[in-house]
Design a protein around this motif. Structure first.
Motif, PDB file in Angstrom:
ATOM      1  N   GLY A   1       5.290  17.795   2.349  1.00 42.34           N
ATOM      2  CA  GLY A   1       4.346  17.536   1.262  1.00 42.34           C
ATOM      3  C   GLY A   1       3.941  16.079   1.156  1.00 42.34           C
ATOM      4  N   ILE A   2       4.867  15.180   1.458  1.00 37.31           N
ATOM      5  CA  ILE A   2       4.552  13.745   1.439  1.00 37.31           C
ATOM      6  C   ILE A   2       3.451  13.442   2.448  1.00 37.31           C
ATOM      7  CG2 ILE A   2       5.449  11.437   2.009  1.00 37.31           C
ATOM      8  CD1 ILE A   2       8.194  12.468   0.892  1.00 37.31           C
ATOM      9  N   PHE A   3       3.558  14.011   3.640  1.00 31.85           N
ATOM     10  CA  PHE A   3       2.559  13.765   4.679  1.00 31.85           C
ATOM     11  C   PHE A   3       1.244  14.481   4.384  1.00 31.85           C
ATOM     12  CE2 PHE A   3       6.403  12.381   6.717  1.00 31.85           C
ATOM     13  CZ  PHE A   3       5.985  11.269   7.425  1.00 31.85           C
ATOM     14  N   THR A   4       1.317  15.644   3.771  1.00 31.28           N
ATOM     15  CA  THR A   4       0.104  16.358   3.377  1.00 31.28           C
ATOM     16  C   THR A   4      -0.655  15.558   2.320  1.00 31.28           C
ATOM     17  OG1 THR A   4       1.135  18.486   3.876  1.00 31.28           O
ATOM     18  CG2 THR A   4      -0.767  18.519   2.390  1.00 31.28           C
ATOM     19  N   TYR A   5       0.081  15.023   1.347  1.00 30.75           N
ATOM     20  CA  TYR A   5      -0.536  14.195   0.308  1.00 30.75           C
ATOM     21  C   TYR A   5      -1.161  12.947   0.927  1.00 30.75           C
ATOM     22  CZ  TYR A   5      -1.121  11.183  -3.736  1.00 30.75           C
ATOM     23  OH  TYR A   5      -1.660  10.350  -4.678  1.00 30.75           O
ATOM     24  N   ARG A   6      -0.411  12.280   1.795  1.00 29.45           N
ATOM     25  CA  ARG A   6      -0.908  11.059   2.423  1.00 29.45           C
ATOM     26  C   ARG A   6      -2.175  11.327   3.224  1.00 29.45           C
ATOM     27  NH1 ARG A   6       2.085   7.797   7.135  1.00 29.45           N
ATOM     28  NH2 ARG A   6       1.057   9.436   8.307  1.00 29.45           N
ATOM     29  N   LYS A   7      -2.210  12.439   3.930  1.00 30.44           N
ATOM     30  CA  LYS A   7      -3.405  12.776   4.715  1.00 30.44           C
ATOM     31  C   LYS A   7      -4.623  12.895   3.804  1.00 30.44           C
ATOM     32  CE  LYS A   7      -5.407  15.987   7.927  1.00 30.44           C
ATOM     33  NZ  LYS A   7      -5.326  17.132   8.760  1.00 30.44           N
ATOM     34  N   ALA A   8      -4.479  13.581   2.682  1.00 31.58           N
ATOM     35  CA  ALA A   8      -5.596  13.759   1.746  1.00 31.58           C
ATOM     36  C   ALA A   8      -6.037  12.419   1.161  1.00 31.58           C
ATOM     37  CB  ALA A   8      -5.192  14.717   0.626  1.00 31.58           C
ATOM     38  N   VAL A   9      -5.099  11.567   0.804  1.00 28.60           N
ATOM     39  CA  VAL A   9      -5.441  10.252   0.246  1.00 28.60           C
ATOM     40  C   VAL A   9      -6.192   9.418   1.283  1.00 28.60           C
ATOM     41  CG1 VAL A   9      -4.471   8.044  -0.544  1.00 28.60           C
ATOM     42  CG2 VAL A   9      -3.597  10.193  -1.468  1.00 28.60           C
TER      43      VAL A   9
ATOM     44  N   ASN B   1       0.806  -1.220   0.000  1.00 27.57           N
ATOM     45  CA  ASN B   1       0.000   0.000   0.000  1.00 27.57           C
ATOM     46  C   ASN B   1       0.844   1.278   0.000  1.00 27.57           C
ATOM     47  OD1 ASN B   1      -2.515  -1.272  -0.059  1.00 27.57           O
ATOM     48  ND2 ASN B   1      -2.441  -1.634   2.140  1.00 27.57           N
ATOM     49  N   LEU B   2       2.166   1.133   0.077  1.00 25.25           N
ATOM     50  CA  LEU B   2       3.038   2.312   0.082  1.00 25.25           C
ATOM     51  C   LEU B   2       2.830   3.187  -1.152  1.00 25.25           C
ATOM     52  CD1 LEU B   2       6.431   0.899   1.393  1.00 25.25           C
ATOM     53  CD2 LEU B   2       5.126   2.778   2.383  1.00 25.25           C
ATOM     54  N   ASN B   3       2.719   2.561  -2.306  1.00 25.45           N
ATOM     55  CA  ASN B   3       2.573   3.316  -3.542  1.00 25.45           C
ATOM     56  C   ASN B   3       1.295   4.162  -3.537  1.00 25.45           C
ATOM     57  OD1 ASN B   3       3.581   4.030  -6.162  1.00 25.45           O
ATOM     58  ND2 ASN B   3       1.883   2.845  -6.998  1.00 25.45           N
ATOM     59  N   GLU B   4       0.257   3.628  -2.931  1.00 27.88           N
ATOM     60  CA  GLU B   4      -1.039   4.310  -2.916  1.00 27.88           C
ATOM     61  C   GLU B   4      -1.017   5.617  -2.122  1.00 27.88           C
ATOM     62  OE1 GLU B   4      -5.706   3.050  -2.262  1.00 27.88           O
ATOM     63  OE2 GLU B   4      -4.128   1.564  -1.990  1.00 27.88           O
ATOM     64  N   ILE B   5      -0.126   5.702  -1.133  1.00 27.40           N
ATOM     65  CA  ILE B   5      -0.099   6.888  -0.273  1.00 27.40           C
ATOM     66  C   ILE B   5       1.138   7.770  -0.515  1.00 27.40           C
ATOM     67  CG2 ILE B   5      -1.568   5.880   1.502  1.00 27.40           C
ATOM     68  CD1 ILE B   5       0.954   5.255   3.125  1.00 27.40           C
ATOM     69  N   THR B   6       1.862   7.493  -1.597  1.00 26.15           N
ATOM     70  CA  THR B   6       3.041   8.292  -1.966  1.00 26.15           C
ATOM     71  C   THR B   6       2.674   9.194  -3.138  1.00 26.15           C
ATOM     72  OG1 THR B   6       4.506   6.490  -1.254  1.00 26.15           O
ATOM     73  CG2 THR B   6       5.446   8.152  -2.707  1.00 26.15           C
ATOM     74  N   PRO B   7       3.062  10.462  -3.084  1.00 19.66           N
ATOM     75  CA  PRO B   7       2.726  11.378  -4.186  1.00 19.66           C
ATOM     76  C   PRO B   7       3.194  10.827  -5.535  1.00 19.66           C
ATOM     77  CG  PRO B   7       3.663  12.604  -2.346  1.00 19.66           C
ATOM     78  CD  PRO B   7       3.817  11.143  -2.021  1.00 19.66           C
ATOM     79  N   PRO B   8       2.339  10.873  -6.551  1.00 16.42           N
ATOM     80  CA  PRO B   8       2.677  10.285  -7.853  1.00 16.42           C
ATOM     81  C   PRO B   8       3.912  10.899  -8.503  1.00 16.42           C
ATOM     82  CG  PRO B   8       0.551  11.429  -7.944  1.00 16.42           C
ATOM     83  CD  PRO B   8       0.998  11.447  -6.522  1.00 16.42           C
ATOM     84  N   GLU B   9       4.184  12.179  -8.235  1.00 14.54           N
ATOM     85  CA  GLU B   9       5.355  12.807  -8.857  1.00 14.54           C
ATOM     86  C   GLU B   9       6.678  12.235  -8.330  1.00 14.54           C
ATOM     87  OE1 GLU B   9       4.222  15.526  -5.395  1.00 14.54           O
ATOM     88  OE2 GLU B   9       3.130  14.481  -6.961  1.00 14.54           O
ATOM     89  N   MET B  10       6.609  11.434  -7.277  1.00 12.89           N
ATOM     90  CA  MET B  10       7.822  10.806  -6.757  1.00 12.89           C
ATOM     91  C   MET B  10       8.154   9.503  -7.491  1.00 12.89           C
ATOM     92  SD  MET B  10       7.694  11.628  -2.699  1.00 12.89           S
ATOM     93  CE  MET B  10       9.297  10.891  -2.457  1.00 12.89           C
ATOM     94  N   THR B  11       7.281   9.076  -8.385  1.00 10.46           N
ATOM     95  CA  THR B  11       7.451   7.840  -9.175  1.00 10.46           C
ATOM     96  C   THR B  11       8.018   6.694  -8.338  1.00 10.46           C
ATOM     97  OG1 THR B  11       9.623   8.510 -10.041  1.00 10.46           O
ATOM     98  CG2 THR B  11       7.687   9.078 -11.373  1.00 10.46           C
ATOM     99  N   PHE B  12       7.323   6.405  -7.253  1.00 16.23           N
ATOM    100  CA  PHE B  12       7.690   5.359  -6.304  1.00 16.23           C
ATOM    101  C   PHE B  12       7.490   3.993  -6.943  1.00 16.23           C
ATOM    102  CE2 PHE B  12       6.554   2.450  -2.912  1.00 16.23           C
ATOM    103  CZ  PHE B  12       7.502   2.731  -1.933  1.00 16.23           C
ATOM    104  N   LYS B  13       8.524   3.151  -6.929  1.00 13.29           N
ATOM    105  CA  LYS B  13       8.414   1.817  -7.521  1.00 13.29           C
ATOM    106  C   LYS B  13       9.191   0.818  -6.681  1.00 13.29           C
ATOM    107  CE  LYS B  13       9.311  -0.611 -11.922  1.00 13.29           C
ATOM    108  NZ  LYS B  13       8.963  -1.860 -11.500  1.00 13.29           N
ATOM    109  N   ILE B  14       8.483  -0.163  -6.104  1.00 15.32           N
ATOM    110  CA  ILE B  14       9.127  -1.235  -5.354  1.00 15.32           C
ATOM    111  C   ILE B  14       9.813  -2.153  -6.360  1.00 15.32           C
ATOM    112  CG2 ILE B  14       8.731  -3.222  -3.857  1.00 15.32           C
ATOM    113  CD1 ILE B  14       6.419  -1.599  -2.587  1.00 15.32           C
ATOM    114  N   LEU B  15      11.067  -2.514  -6.080  1.00 17.30           N
ATOM    115  CA  LEU B  15      11.882  -3.236  -7.059  1.00 17.30           C
ATOM    116  C   LEU B  15      11.759  -4.752  -6.987  1.00 17.30           C
ATOM    117  CD1 LEU B  15      15.139  -1.090  -6.888  1.00 17.30           C
ATOM    118  CD2 LEU B  15      13.260  -0.947  -8.538  1.00 17.30           C
TER     119      LEU B  15
END
Length: 151
Positions: free
Chosen positions: A135-143, A26-40
Motif C-alpha cells: 500500500g505504501i508503494f501504491t500510494y507513492r505511485k499515485a502521488v 520529500n519523504l513525508n510527501e510520498i508517505t501515506p498520511p495515515e502513517m503519520t510520518f514525522k521526521i524528528l
C-alpha cells in the motif's frame, strides 16, 4: 525474507527525479498520511552516505513507532540505498534505482524486508504487514503521477 520489486515511469529528466528523491524532506510527501510520518530532527537538503534519519511513524492502529534509517550507498543520478537501523523490521533494505529512458526516467525500487521468523511475525505478515508495505508503494505511485503528470 520478502522481496518487493516495483517500477514506475516518470515523465521528467533524470536530474529532476534525482533532485526530488535525494531530498529526505520529500519523504513525508510520498508517505501515506495515515502513517503519520514525522521526521524528528533537522535533516540536510540532500542525502549522503551515512546520513541517519530518525522519525516517528504509525504504520498500524495509530501506534507510534521509532524508526531510524541510514543512507548506506549513494551514486548520484543512479541509485541510493536506505536500511533500517531501528524499527519494526528485522531487516529493511530498500534500493532506489533511476535510469534515463526515452521521455523520462524509469524508477525501480527493490525492497527486502523481514518482520521475524517467529509465528506471530508470519501471521502478521499474512494478515496486514505485506499489504501495508504494498500500500505504501501504491500510494507513492499515485502521488508521483499527480506531482509529475504525463504531458
Amino acid at each position: 525474507m520478502k522481496r518487493l520489486h516495483v517500477e514506475q515511469f516518470l515523465p521528467i529528466s533524470l536530474e529532476k527525479a534525482w533532485d526530488f528523491f535525494s531530498s529526505p524532506k520529500n519523504l513525508n510527501e510520498i508517505t501515506p498520511p495515515e502513517m503519520t510520518f514525522k521526521i524528528l530532527y533537522d535533516i540536510p537538503e540532500k542525502m549522503y552516505e551515512g546520513l541517519m534519519i530518525s522519525y516517528k511513524v504509525s504504520p498500524m492502529l495509530n501506534i507510534p513507532l521509532d524508526w531510524v534509517t541510514e543512507i548506506t550507498h549513494v551514486k548520484e543520478n543512479e541509485f541510493f540505498v536506505d536500511e533500517q537501523r531501528l524499527g519494526p523490521y528485522n531487516i529493511w533494505h530498500h534500493e532506489h534505482h533511476f535510469k534515463a529512458v526515452e521521455g523520462g526516467v524509469l524508477m525501480t525500487d527493490i525492497l527486502h524486508y523481514d518482520i521475524g521468523k517467529w509465528v506471530f511475525g508470519w501471521i502478521a505478515g499474512k494478515l496486514f504487514v505485506d499489504a501495508k508495505v504494498q500500500g505504501i508503494f501504491t500510494y507513492r505511485k499515485a502521488v508521483l503521477e499527480k506531482l509529475f503528470p504525463k504531458v
